[in-house]
Motif scaffolding. Structure first.
Motif, mmCIF file in Angstrom:
data_model
loop_
_atom_site.group_PDB
_atom_site.id
_atom_site.type_symbol
_atom_site.label_atom_id
_atom_site.label_comp_id
_atom_site.label_asym_id
_atom_site.label_seq_id
_atom_site.Cartn_x
_atom_site.Cartn_y
_atom_site.Cartn_z
ATOM 1 N N SER A 1 -12.631 6.251 1.459
ATOM 2 C CA SER A 1 -12.055 7.591 1.616
ATOM 3 C C SER A 1 -11.880 7.951 3.089
ATOM 4 O O SER A 1 -12.786 7.736 3.896
ATOM 5 C CB SER A 1 -12.958 8.629 0.950
ATOM 6 O OG SER A 1 -12.523 9.945 1.251
ATOM 7 N N GLY B 1 -14.123 4.367 -5.536
ATOM 8 C CA GLY B 1 -13.915 5.160 -4.335
ATOM 9 C C GLY B 1 -15.221 5.592 -3.708
ATOM 10 O O GLY B 1 -16.265 5.620 -4.362
ATOM 11 N N TRP C 1 -10.894 -2.496 -6.594
ATOM 12 C CA TRP C 1 -10.474 -2.029 -5.275
ATOM 13 C C TRP C 1 -11.536 -1.070 -4.733
ATOM 14 O O TRP C 1 -11.829 -0.048 -5.357
ATOM 15 C CB TRP C 1 -9.133 -1.296 -5.350
ATOM 16 C CG TRP C 1 -7.967 -2.175 -5.720
ATOM 17 C CD1 TRP C 1 -7.972 -3.526 -5.891
ATOM 18 C CD2 TRP C 1 -6.625 -1.744 -5.959
ATOM 19 N NE1 TRP C 1 -6.712 -3.973 -6.226
ATOM 20 C CE2 TRP C 1 -5.867 -2.908 -6.270
ATOM 21 C CE3 TRP C 1 -5.988 -0.505 -5.940
ATOM 22 C CZ2 TRP C 1 -4.495 -2.844 -6.562
ATOM 23 C CZ3 TRP C 1 -4.627 -0.434 -6.231
ATOM 24 C CH2 TRP C 1 -3.895 -1.602 -6.536
ATOM 25 N N THR D 1 -4.758 10.766 -5.722
ATOM 26 C CA THR D 1 -4.668 9.328 -5.472
ATOM 27 C C THR D 1 -4.326 8.577 -6.745
ATOM 28 O O THR D 1 -3.437 7.721 -6.766
ATOM 29 C CB THR D 1 -5.999 8.801 -4.908
ATOM 30 O OG1 THR D 1 -6.276 9.427 -3.665
ATOM 31 C CG2 THR D 1 -5.944 7.296 -4.712
ATOM 32 N N SER E 1 0.827 -1.201 0.000
ATOM 33 C CA SER E 1 0.000 0.000 0.000
ATOM 34 C C SER E 1 0.865 1.256 0.000
ATOM 35 O O SER E 1 0.522 2.259 -0.584
ATOM 36 C CB SER E 1 -0.904 0.010 1.241
ATOM 37 O OG SER E 1 -1.818 -1.044 1.206
ATOM 38 N N MET F 1 -9.928 -1.428 0.503
ATOM 39 C CA MET F 1 -8.606 -0.825 0.583
ATOM 40 C C MET F 1 -8.576 0.387 1.519
ATOM 41 O O MET F 1 -9.500 1.192 1.536
ATOM 42 C CB MET F 1 -8.166 -0.339 -0.808
ATOM 43 C CG MET F 1 -8.278 -1.388 -1.902
ATOM 44 S SD MET F 1 -7.012 -2.632 -1.746
ATOM 45 C CE MET F 1 -5.616 -1.702 -2.333
ATOM 46 N N ASP F 2 -7.478 0.513 2.263
ATOM 47 C CA ASP F 2 -7.233 1.709 3.065
ATOM 48 C C ASP F 2 -6.122 2.546 2.439
ATOM 49 O O ASP F 2 -5.449 3.324 3.100
ATOM 50 C CB ASP F 2 -6.864 1.338 4.497
ATOM 51 C CG ASP F 2 -5.618 0.449 4.577
ATOM 52 O OD1 ASP F 2 -5.068 0.076 3.524
ATOM 53 O OD2 ASP F 2 -5.189 0.130 5.701
ATOM 54 N N ILE F 3 -5.952 2.391 1.137
ATOM 55 C CA ILE F 3 -4.789 2.969 0.463
ATOM 56 C C ILE F 3 -4.800 4.496 0.483
ATOM 57 O O ILE F 3 -3.747 5.132 0.612
ATOM 58 C CB ILE F 3 -4.672 2.431 -0.975
ATOM 59 C CG1 ILE F 3 -3.286 2.733 -1.544
ATOM 60 C CG2 ILE F 3 -5.773 2.970 -1.871
ATOM 61 C CD1 ILE F 3 -2.962 1.951 -2.790
ATOM 62 N N GLU F 4 -5.979 5.129 0.386
ATOM 63 C CA GLU F 4 -6.000 6.598 0.418
ATOM 64 C C GLU F 4 -5.562 7.116 1.779
ATOM 65 O O GLU F 4 -4.867 8.132 1.869
ATOM 66 C CB GLU F 4 -7.396 7.123 0.060
ATOM 67 C CG GLU F 4 -7.677 7.082 -1.420
ATOM 68 C CD GLU F 4 -8.830 7.973 -1.812
ATOM 69 O OE1 GLU F 4 -8.614 8.926 -2.588
ATOM 70 O OE2 GLU F 4 -9.964 7.714 -1.356
ATOM 71 N N MET G 1 -11.985 1.627 -2.525
ATOM 72 C CA MET G 1 -11.093 2.569 -1.862
ATOM 73 C C MET G 1 -11.893 3.453 -0.909
ATOM 74 O O MET G 1 -12.543 4.414 -1.317
ATOM 75 C CB MET G 1 -10.339 3.411 -2.889
ATOM 76 C CG MET G 1 -9.446 2.578 -3.790
ATOM 77 S SD MET G 1 -8.140 3.550 -4.561
ATOM 78 C CE MET G 1 -9.072 4.874 -5.286
ATOM 79 N N THR H 1 -9.273 12.527 -5.367
ATOM 80 C CA THR H 1 -9.100 11.408 -6.293
ATOM 81 C C THR H 1 -7.992 11.660 -7.302
ATOM 82 O O THR H 1 -7.234 10.745 -7.637
ATOM 83 C CB THR H 1 -10.424 11.145 -7.030
ATOM 84 O OG1 THR H 1 -11.436 10.825 -6.072
ATOM 85 C CG2 THR H 1 -10.285 9.999 -8.003
ATOM 86 N N LEU I 1 -11.156 1.016 -9.936
ATOM 87 C CA LEU I 1 -11.059 1.774 -8.679
ATOM 88 C C LEU I 1 -12.436 2.333 -8.341
ATOM 89 O O LEU I 1 -12.967 3.183 -9.065
ATOM 90 C CB LEU I 1 -10.061 2.917 -8.817
ATOM 91 C CG LEU I 1 -8.641 2.530 -9.249
ATOM 92 C CD1 LEU I 1 -7.803 3.791 -9.490
ATOM 93 C CD2 LEU I 1 -7.982 1.638 -8.212
#
Length: 223
Positions: A65, A34, A61, A112, A20, A98-101, A63, A109, A32
């Motif tokens: 926020s 979000g 994914w 990201t 990540s 996902m906790d990627i942000e 994502m 966005t 993606l």
């Protein structure tokens, strides 16, 4: 990370904490999706499943926020609670919460997506949104730049199709629209914008309705 020297090689596995942050060399077609996911619900999963098939994706994914700049914090559950609702519905293989942000420290966005393209240089990304998202897309930060960076696939949401197709963003991007029957080809484009409207059953479930019915009770947000 400096350049791509820290990229790890794990081409077929979901993101772990290290990936990540640093990215890797996987070669995949990734959608993606979000959102606040306050909470995540079956409508999100139906959208993800439709995208997997129609766009010939390897993964979607979800994502979550850390904080949508266009939404009030009132009634917003803590990030950890919202992430857990997404994980409970995702299968962890083709659809991944996902906790990627949050790890990237981003709320916009466009930033990201830029970071994901840098960290996963061999992936083909496509942004997924409901028609309600397209209706307000022109309010997003640097939305024209985002449309240049990544193709977009829009799926119908009740009550928002006409506003979306008559909205500012749809009007500006009209000449870049592709036939939904050839939507998977959007991921083959190298340069310039491209978007499509996928046909799909409309699910009227919403996070707002779930909260109003008491089926999801946000914890006190202390994050």
């Amino acid at each position: 990370m400096k350049g791509h020297s820290s990229l790890r090689k794990s081409p077929a596995t979901p993101l772990g904490a290290a990936a990540s942050r640093f990215g890797d060399g996987r070669r995949m077609r990734i959608g993606l999706l979000g959102g606040s996911f306050n909470p995540a619900h079956e409508g999100h999963i139906q959208l993800a499943r439709k995208a997997l098939v129609s766009l010939r994706l390897d993964q979607v994914w979800l994502m979550v926020s850390p904080g949508n700049p266009l939404k009030s914090r009132k009634g917003m559950a803590p990030f950890s609670q919202r992430l857990e609702t997404a994980r409970a519905l995702a299968d962890g293989r083709r659809i991944i919460a996902m906790d990627i942000e949050q790890k990237l420290g981003q709320r916009y966005t466009v930033r990201t997506v830029a970071m994901l393209r840098q960290r996963f240089p061999h992936c083909r990304f496509i942004w997924l949104m409901g028609s309600d998202g397209l209706a307000q897309f022109s309010r997003w930060r640097s939305w024209r730049r985002l449309a240049q960076m990544v193709p977009i696939a829009v799926l119908p949401r009740p009550g928002s199709i006409i506003p979306a197709l008559k909205g500012r963003a749809s009007s500006v991007l009209r000449r870049y629209r592709h036939d939904g029957r050839a939507a998977s080809l959007l991921l083959e484009k190298r340069n310039g914008p491209g978007w499509t409207f996928l046909s799909a059953p409309q699910n009227d479930i919403s996070s707002t309705a779930l909260r109003q019915k008491g089926q999801f009770r946000p914890s006190v947000d202390q994050e």
